[in-house]
Motif scaffolding. Structure first.
Motif, PDB file in Angstrom:
ATOM      1  N   SER A   1       0.760  -1.241   0.115  1.00  0.00           N
ATOM      2  CA  SER A   1       0.004   0.052   0.192  1.00  0.00           C
ATOM      3  C   SER A   1       0.752   0.934  -0.100  1.00  0.00           C
ATOM      4  CB  SER A   1      -0.793   0.234   1.277  1.00  0.00           C
ATOM      5  OG  SER A   1      -0.123   0.233   2.443  1.00  0.00           O
ATOM      6  N   ASN A   2       1.787   1.362   0.305  1.00  0.00           N
ATOM      7  CA  ASN A   2       2.758   2.691   0.682  1.00  0.00           C
ATOM      8  C   ASN A   2       3.187   2.574  -0.422  1.00  0.00           C
ATOM      9  OD1 ASN A   2       5.252   3.562   1.193  1.00  0.00           O
ATOM     10  ND2 ASN A   2       4.137   3.943   2.688  1.00  0.00           N
ATOM     11  N   ALA A   3       4.220   1.743  -0.937  1.00  0.00           N
ATOM     12  CA  ALA A   3       4.800   1.497  -2.742  1.00  0.00           C
ATOM     13  C   ALA A   3       4.169   1.949  -3.567  1.00  0.00           C
ATOM     14  CB  ALA A   3       5.686   0.354  -3.223  1.00  0.00           C
ATOM     15  N   SER A   4       2.728   1.214  -4.101  1.00  0.00           N
ATOM     16  CA  SER A   4       1.833   1.802  -4.699  1.00  0.00           C
ATOM     17  C   SER A   4       1.326   2.522  -4.460  1.00  0.00           C
ATOM     18  CB  SER A   4       0.651   0.794  -4.198  1.00  0.00           C
ATOM     19  OG  SER A   4      -0.038   1.345  -3.553  1.00  0.00           O
ATOM     20  N   ARG A   5       1.479   4.351  -3.872  1.00  0.00           N
ATOM     21  CA  ARG A   5       1.286   5.261  -3.231  1.00  0.00           C
ATOM     22  C   ARG A   5       2.259   6.028  -4.615  1.00  0.00           C
ATOM     23  NH1 ARG A   5       1.505   7.816   2.074  1.00  0.00           N
ATOM     24  NH2 ARG A   5       0.694  10.139   1.232  1.00  0.00           N
ATOM     25  N   LEU A   6       3.234   5.732  -4.859  1.00  0.00           N
ATOM     26  CA  LEU A   6       4.040   5.930  -5.769  1.00  0.00           C
ATOM     27  C   LEU A   6       3.213   5.667  -7.184  1.00  0.00           C
ATOM     28  CD1 LEU A   6       7.575   4.848  -4.748  1.00  0.00           C
ATOM     29  CD2 LEU A   6       6.615   7.127  -4.761  1.00  0.00           C
ATOM     30  N   LYS A   7       2.479   4.822  -7.334  1.00  0.00           N
ATOM     31  CA  LYS A   7       1.766   4.167  -8.769  1.00  0.00           C
ATOM     32  C   LYS A   7       0.641   5.972  -9.542  1.00  0.00           C
ATOM     33  CE  LYS A   7       0.176  -0.087  -8.936  1.00  0.00           C
ATOM     34  NZ  LYS A   7      -0.653  -0.932  -9.022  1.00  0.00           N
ATOM     35  N   PRO A   8      -0.013   6.680  -8.997  1.00  0.00           N
ATOM     36  CA  PRO A   8      -0.508   7.898  -9.919  1.00  0.00           C
ATOM     37  C   PRO A   8       0.634   8.912 -10.351  1.00  0.00           C
ATOM     38  CG  PRO A   8      -1.464   7.642  -7.715  1.00  0.00           C
ATOM     39  CD  PRO A   8       0.052   6.584  -7.916  1.00  0.00           C
ATOM     40  N   LEU A   9       1.731   8.472 -10.001  1.00  0.00           N
ATOM     41  CA  LEU A   9       3.233   9.294  -9.967  1.00  0.00           C
ATOM     42  C   LEU A   9       4.166   9.250 -11.358  1.00  0.00           C
ATOM     43  CD1 LEU A   9       4.369  10.678  -6.527  1.00  0.00           C
ATOM     44  CD2 LEU A   9       2.393  12.127  -7.579  1.00  0.00           C
ATOM     45  N   LEU A  10       3.690   7.792 -12.188  1.00  0.00           N
ATOM     46  CA  LEU A  10       4.877   7.245 -12.923  1.00  0.00           C
ATOM     47  C   LEU A  10       3.982   8.229 -14.416  1.00  0.00           C
ATOM     48  CD1 LEU A  10       5.480   3.770 -11.616  1.00  0.00           C
ATOM     49  CD2 LEU A  10       6.341   5.373 -11.555  1.00  0.00           C
ATOM     50  N   LYS A  11       4.922   7.670 -15.095  1.00  0.00           N
ATOM     51  CA  LYS A  11       4.465   8.700 -16.308  1.00  0.00           C
ATOM     52  C   LYS A  11       3.932   7.236 -16.867  1.00  0.00           C
ATOM     53  CE  LYS A  11       9.210   8.856 -17.716  1.00  0.00           C
ATOM     54  NZ  LYS A  11       9.426   8.457 -16.006  1.00  0.00           N
ATOM     55  N   ALA A  12       3.438   7.607 -18.216  1.00  0.00           N
ATOM     56  CA  ALA A  12       2.375   6.860 -19.014  1.00  0.00           C
ATOM     57  C   ALA A  12       3.041   5.966 -19.139  1.00  0.00           C
ATOM     58  CB  ALA A  12       2.119   7.039 -20.244  1.00  0.00           C
ATOM     59  N   ALA A  13       4.307   5.734 -20.068  1.00  0.00           N
ATOM     60  CA  ALA A  13       5.815   4.779 -20.050  1.00  0.00           C
ATOM     61  C   ALA A  13       6.364   3.815 -19.302  1.00  0.00           C
ATOM     62  CB  ALA A  13       6.392   4.778 -21.723  1.00  0.00           C
ATOM     63  N   ASP A  14       5.938   4.974 -17.719  1.00  0.00           N
ATOM     64  CA  ASP A  14       6.161   3.862 -16.762  1.00  0.00           C
ATOM     65  C   ASP A  14       5.421   2.485 -16.513  1.00  0.00           C
ATOM     66  OD1 ASP A  14       8.742   5.828 -16.856  1.00  0.00           O
ATOM     67  OD2 ASP A  14       6.984   6.582 -15.559  1.00  0.00           O
ATOM     68  N   LYS A  15       6.759   1.698 -15.746  1.00  0.00           N
ATOM     69  CA  LYS A  15       5.355   0.753 -15.586  1.00  0.00           C
ATOM     70  C   LYS A  15       6.188   0.523 -13.985  1.00  0.00           C
ATOM     71  CE  LYS A  15       5.631  -4.407 -16.622  1.00  0.00           C
ATOM     72  NZ  LYS A  15       6.008  -5.403 -17.932  1.00  0.00           N
ATOM     73  N   PHE A  16       4.756  -0.441 -12.812  1.00  0.00           N
ATOM     74  CA  PHE A  16       5.157  -0.658 -12.253  1.00  0.00           C
ATOM     75  C   PHE A  16       4.542  -2.446 -11.585  1.00  0.00           C
ATOM     76  CE2 PHE A  16       3.067  -2.099  -7.863  1.00  0.00           C
ATOM     77  CZ  PHE A  16       3.880  -0.645  -6.632  1.00  0.00           C
ATOM     78  N   GLU A  17       5.169  -3.212 -11.281  1.00  0.00           N
ATOM     79  CA  GLU A  17       4.840  -4.725 -11.233  1.00  0.00           C
ATOM     80  C   GLU A  17       4.797  -4.964 -10.431  1.00  0.00           C
ATOM     81  OE1 GLU A  17       4.810  -8.101 -14.059  1.00  0.00           O
ATOM     82  OE2 GLU A  17       5.445  -6.120 -14.331  1.00  0.00           O
ATOM     83  N   THR A  18       3.303  -5.419 -10.471  1.00  0.00           N
ATOM     84  CA  THR A  18       3.287  -6.222  -8.710  1.00  0.00           C
ATOM     85  C   THR A  18       3.866  -7.567  -8.424  1.00  0.00           C
ATOM     86  OG1 THR A  18       1.437  -4.933  -8.776  1.00  0.00           O
ATOM     87  CG2 THR A  18       1.346  -7.157  -8.177  1.00  0.00           C
ATOM     88  N   ILE A  19       4.501  -7.918  -7.112  1.00  0.00           N
ATOM     89  CA  ILE A  19       4.692  -9.735  -7.471  1.00  0.00           C
ATOM     90  C   ILE A  19       4.102 -10.172  -6.727  1.00  0.00           C
ATOM     91  CG2 ILE A  19       6.559 -10.840  -6.953  1.00  0.00           C
ATOM     92  CD1 ILE A  19       7.315  -9.085  -9.749  1.00  0.00           C
ATOM     93  N   GLU A  20       2.879 -10.618  -6.969  1.00  0.00           N
ATOM     94  CA  GLU A  20       2.425 -11.990  -6.289  1.00  0.00           C
ATOM     95  C   GLU A  20       2.641 -12.401  -5.653  1.00  0.00           C
ATOM     96  OE1 GLU A  20      -0.882 -10.957  -5.902  1.00  0.00           O
ATOM     97  OE2 GLU A  20      -1.359  -9.377  -7.749  1.00  0.00           O
ATOM     98  N   GLU A  21       2.487 -12.421  -4.306  1.00  0.00           N
ATOM     99  CA  GLU A  21       2.879 -13.159  -2.698  1.00  0.00           C
ATOM    100  C   GLU A  21       4.705 -13.432  -2.535  1.00  0.00           C
ATOM    101  OE1 GLU A  21       2.296 -17.612  -3.364  1.00  0.00           O
ATOM    102  OE2 GLU A  21       0.128 -16.648  -3.618  1.00  0.00           O
ATOM    103  N   GLY A  22       5.225 -12.335  -3.292  1.00  0.00           N
ATOM    104  CA  GLY A  22       6.505 -11.746  -3.375  1.00  0.00           C
ATOM    105  C   GLY A  22       6.614 -10.801  -2.441  1.00  0.00           C
ATOM    106  N   SER A  23       7.635 -10.866  -1.208  1.00  0.00           N
ATOM    107  CA  SER A  23       8.336 -10.629   0.028  1.00  0.00           C
ATOM    108  C   SER A  23       8.788  -9.103  -0.114  1.00  0.00           C
ATOM    109  CB  SER A  23       7.896 -10.727   0.822  1.00  0.00           C
ATOM    110  OG  SER A  23       9.713 -12.539   0.604  1.00  0.00           O
TER     111      SER A  23
END
Length: 271
Positions: free
Chosen positions: A227-249
């Motif tokens: 939830s903390n890291a995902s707050r950066l999502k709206p600040l990314l440029k259109a071509a940037d990528k936020f890769e969610t790793i399911e069950e990753g610690s």
């Protein structure tokens, strides 16, 4: 009156905890393992070590891990790797192999008080170490062959550097919105922004980065919550990528195929 007595106890506890956090914040945030200057490194891959004097009393120790392929061939580029808040380079050397096996050098500096690096551990000194490391690498490689990589604590350092220095891609593994936001999660009733010395406002820096950005974050991270890291999502440029790793610690993302595929797509690496 019981309620007054309880209020007094609560006020005292509030003050004691606040004072403890203020004076012990470096202890909570950093867990360095210093080494003597003569301590030998023992890595399972080729490397070279450098000691860079920054100023009197301040030495930056840097290890450059070399490609595992034929040493007669030039490296594909360089990865500037800014590690987390534990121990020293020896603890993070295992992560360099992912990049050296793909033909890249990995330049990894230790922070003041970590390993063989010396000096006062301040936010500005950490940024200065980052700039000096970039200068070393930039003398050998063009900017489009340099990748700036931050892991955990190092993500704030890496992001600030990417606002000042050209890079092929900024890669952030388990980044935080800011250090103050992490402390606030555990101390919601305290004025954390005025108590914490180390700010690392990644959310401010990331909006100034012109290079492509790749963020890798696990859903089960107990250190930097998703939830903390995902707050950066709206600040990314259109071509940037936020890769969610399911069950990753926090420390196992490199073992996931999704991480490997995302990194290889950025490095333009093919098996």
């Amino acid at each position: 009156m019981k309620w007054l007595s309880r209020l007094q106890i609560a006020v005292v506890l509030y003050a004691v905890i606040g004072i403890a956090v203020f004076y012990l914040q470096d202890y909570f945030l950093f867990h360095p393992e210093p080494l003597t200057k003569s301590s030998p490194y023992k890595f399972e891959q080729p490397f070279k070590e450098m000691n860079i004097p920054i100023k009197e009393g301040v030495n930056m120790n840097v290890v450059c891990f070399l490609p595992a392929s034929d040493s007669s061939k030039p490296a594909s580029g360089a990865v500037l790797y800014f590690h987390g808040n534990k121990k020293n380079i020896s603890h993070y050397a295992k992560y360099a192999g992912y990049f050296t096996s793909r033909g890249f050098e990995v330049w990894m500096p230790d922070y003041p008080g970590f390993g063989k690096s010396t000096g006062e551990l301040t936010e500005e000194q950490l940024h200065q170490f980052a700039r000096q490391t970039y200068k070393l690498v930039r003398a050998r490689y063009a900017a489009d062959s340099i990748f700036i990589y931050g892991k955990s604590l190092g993500t704030g350092i890496a992001t600030r550097l990417a606002t000042e220095s050209a890079t092929q891609t900024l890669i952030l593994e388990t980044p935080y919105y800011s250090i103050t936001s992490l402390f606030s999660r555990y101390l919601p009733i305290y004025p954390v922004s005025r108590m914490i010395k180390m700010k690392f406002p990644t959310y401010q820096y990331i909006q100034q980065v012109k290079a492509p950005i790749l963020i890798l974050q696990g859903t089960d991270d107990g250190v930097v919550p998703y939830s903390n890291a995902s707050r950066l999502k709206p600040l990314l440029k259109a071509a940037d990528k936020f890769e969610t790793i399911e069950e990753g610690s926090h420390n196992d993302l490199t073992t996931f195929p999704a991480y490997q595929a995302a990194i290889d797509s950025v490095l333009k690496y093919k098996n």
